[in-house]
Enzyme design. Structure first.
Site, PDB file in Angstrom:
ATOM      1  N   GLY A 189      33.452  19.875  66.305  1.00 41.61           N
ATOM      2  CA  GLY A 189      32.622  19.998  65.103  1.00 41.61           C
ATOM      3  C   GLY A 189      31.170  20.245  65.488  1.00 41.61           C
ATOM      4  O   GLY A 189      30.778  21.360  65.818  1.00 41.61           O
ATOM      5  N   GLY A 190      30.377  19.186  65.496  1.00 39.27           N
ATOM      6  CA  GLY A 190      28.926  19.302  65.705  1.00 39.27           C
ATOM      7  C   GLY A 190      28.540  20.157  66.904  1.00 39.27           C
ATOM      8  O   GLY A 190      27.658  21.029  66.795  1.00 39.27           O
ATOM      9  N   ASN A 247      34.931  24.178  64.706  1.00 38.36           N
ATOM     10  CA  ASN A 247      35.004  23.983  63.261  1.00 38.36           C
ATOM     11  C   ASN A 247      33.580  23.800  62.747  1.00 38.36           C
ATOM     12  O   ASN A 247      33.001  22.736  62.905  1.00 38.36           O
ATOM     13  CB  ASN A 247      35.874  22.746  62.963  1.00 38.36           C
ATOM     14  N   TRP A 248      33.069  24.853  62.153  1.00 39.76           N
ATOM     15  CA  TRP A 248      31.661  24.829  61.724  1.00 39.76           C
ATOM     16  C   TRP A 248      31.471  24.007  60.454  1.00 39.76           C
ATOM     17  O   TRP A 248      30.350  23.767  60.025  1.00 39.76           O
ATOM     18  CB  TRP A 248      31.141  26.259  61.509  1.00 39.76           C
ATOM     19  N   LYS A 249      32.556  23.642  59.799  1.00 39.21           N
ATOM     20  CA  LYS A 249      32.513  22.852  58.552  1.00 39.21           C
ATOM     21  C   LYS A 249      31.581  23.547  57.546  1.00 39.21           C
ATOM     22  O   LYS A 249      31.506  24.765  57.535  1.00 39.21           O
ATOM     23  CB  LYS A 249      32.118  21.403  58.860  1.00 39.21           C
ATOM     24  N   HIS A 264      42.737  18.695  57.643  1.00 45.21           N
ATOM     25  CA  HIS A 264      41.604  18.038  58.305  1.00 45.21           C
ATOM     26  C   HIS A 264      41.313  16.723  57.582  1.00 45.21           C
ATOM     27  O   HIS A 264      41.462  16.618  56.372  1.00 45.21           O
ATOM     28  CB  HIS A 264      40.376  18.958  58.276  1.00 45.21           C
ATOM     29  N   GLY A 295      32.203  12.988  63.971  1.00 43.20           N
ATOM     30  CA  GLY A 295      30.803  13.023  63.557  1.00 43.20           C
ATOM     31  C   GLY A 295      30.072  11.717  63.749  1.00 43.20           C
ATOM     32  O   GLY A 295      28.964  11.531  63.245  1.00 43.20           O
ATOM     33  N   GLU A 351      38.687  15.413  56.684  1.00 42.62           N
ATOM     34  CA  GLU A 351      37.718  15.492  55.578  1.00 42.62           C
ATOM     35  C   GLU A 351      38.397  15.984  54.309  1.00 42.62           C
ATOM     36  O   GLU A 351      37.986  15.634  53.201  1.00 42.62           O
ATOM     37  CB  GLU A 351      36.534  16.379  56.003  1.00 42.62           C
ATOM     38  N   GLU A 391      42.790  13.951  65.591  1.00 44.57           N
ATOM     39  CA  GLU A 391      41.385  13.679  65.314  1.00 44.57           C
ATOM     40  C   GLU A 391      41.263  12.302  64.656  1.00 44.57           C
ATOM     41  O   GLU A 391      41.396  12.189  63.428  1.00 44.57           O
ATOM     42  CB  GLU A 391      40.821  14.740  64.364  1.00 44.57           C
ATOM     43  N   SER A 422      33.827  14.010  68.102  1.00 41.10           N
ATOM     44  CA  SER A 422      32.659  13.807  68.975  1.00 41.10           C
ATOM     45  C   SER A 422      32.876  14.312  70.399  1.00 41.10           C
ATOM     46  O   SER A 422      32.418  13.694  71.353  1.00 41.10           O
ATOM     47  CB  SER A 422      32.238  12.332  68.968  1.00 41.10           C
TER      48      SER A 422
END
Ligand code: 13P
Length: 261
Positions: free
Chosen positions: A237-238, A11-13, A98, A176, A100, A170, A216
């Site tokens: 993610g990251g 997930n590149w966000k 998600h 993150g 976010e 999640e 993470s």
């Protein structure tokens, strides 16, 4: 023992630009060339780069996903993107709910459920995200909150459509932040979600649905997480913004699946 096919999503966000998205997709396609034979690998770039990333992925077998979708088919919904638009770009998967979007944008369970229904009706594969906040975890509400999100997200979903549903646990406090749920903590929630699916549908569906962990996940903790019996891969993610790190997480999913058999 399970024959659930491992699934790892990047997930590149709201990251990358056109050039870095193109480069990252090409690097992921090369790094995951062998893995696609026995794992589902999906990248979820920002909307504006879906087409560029589709072209960069080419025939690599790495799938194209979108980070969100709207439930209406078309019309006066400024800024929204429909299921048909995603299908038009060869998108196969979509993330819905998600954290976010739940907590930053303010999406409700009702809206999330409408999106899940529309996406499944349209033929997309859906990654439905659930998970508790730190406050809820500390109040002992982890399972109650997470299972309520599962129930609400899947309200009215036809059991036949479950084949195209993936869940992602999640925990919000692990996203993150560098704080990962311990593998045992994650396994406990995954098992609870599977038990809920079994109550709601049936044992076969519950055994078949894949549940990813997200929050993470890095190359150095992925193996331990994926070794747990109810953790079928990760939503990253990251670490998905680095093709080598992502590929090493994908590789950990393959090793874990091999060890389970
Ligand atoms: P991080 O891996 O950056 O914690 O993000 C997880 C996530 O939200 C994936 O959807």
């Amino acid at each position: 023992m399970t024959d659930r096919r491992p699934i790892v999503g990047g997930n590149w966000k709201m990251n990358t630009d056109r050039d870095t998205a193109d480069r990252l997709a090409r690097d992921v396609a090369v790094a995951c060339a062998d893995a696609v034979a026995d794992r589902d690998i999906i990248v979820f770039p920002p909307f504006p780069y879906l087409e560029a990333v589709r072209n960069a992925l080419g025939s690599s077998g790495v799938r194209l996903g979108a980070q969100d979708v709207y439930h209406e088919a078309n019309g006066a919904y400024t800024g929204e993107v429909s299921v048909a638009m995603l299908l038009d770009l060869d998108v196969s998967h979509v993330i819905i709910g998600h954290s976010e979007r739940r907590h930053v944008i303010g999406e409700s369970d009702n809206l999330i459920n409408a999106k899940v229904r529309a996406a499944l009706d349209g033929g997309l594969e859906v990654v439905l995200c659930v998970g508790e906040t730190l406050e809820q975890r500390e109040a002992g509400e982890t399972e109650a909150v997470t299972l309520a999100q599962v129930r609400a997200g899947l309200d009215g979903i036809d059991p036949n459509d479950l084949k195209r549903l993936i869940l992602a646990y999640e925990p919000v406090w692990a996203i993150g932040t560098g704080r990962t749920a311990t593998a045992d903590d994650a396994q406990t929630v995954h098992a609870a979600i599977r038990a809920e699916l079994s109550r709601r549908y049936d044992n076969t569906s519950a055994d078949t649905i894949r549940i990813q962990y997200g929050g993470s996940v890095k190359p150095d903790n992925a193996g331990e997480l994926f070794a747990r019996p109810d953790i079928d891969g990760g939503l990253i993610g990251g670490a998905s913004l680095n093709a080598d790190h992502f590929a090493s997480i994908v590789s950990a999913a393959g090793v874990a699946a091999g060890d389970r058999v």
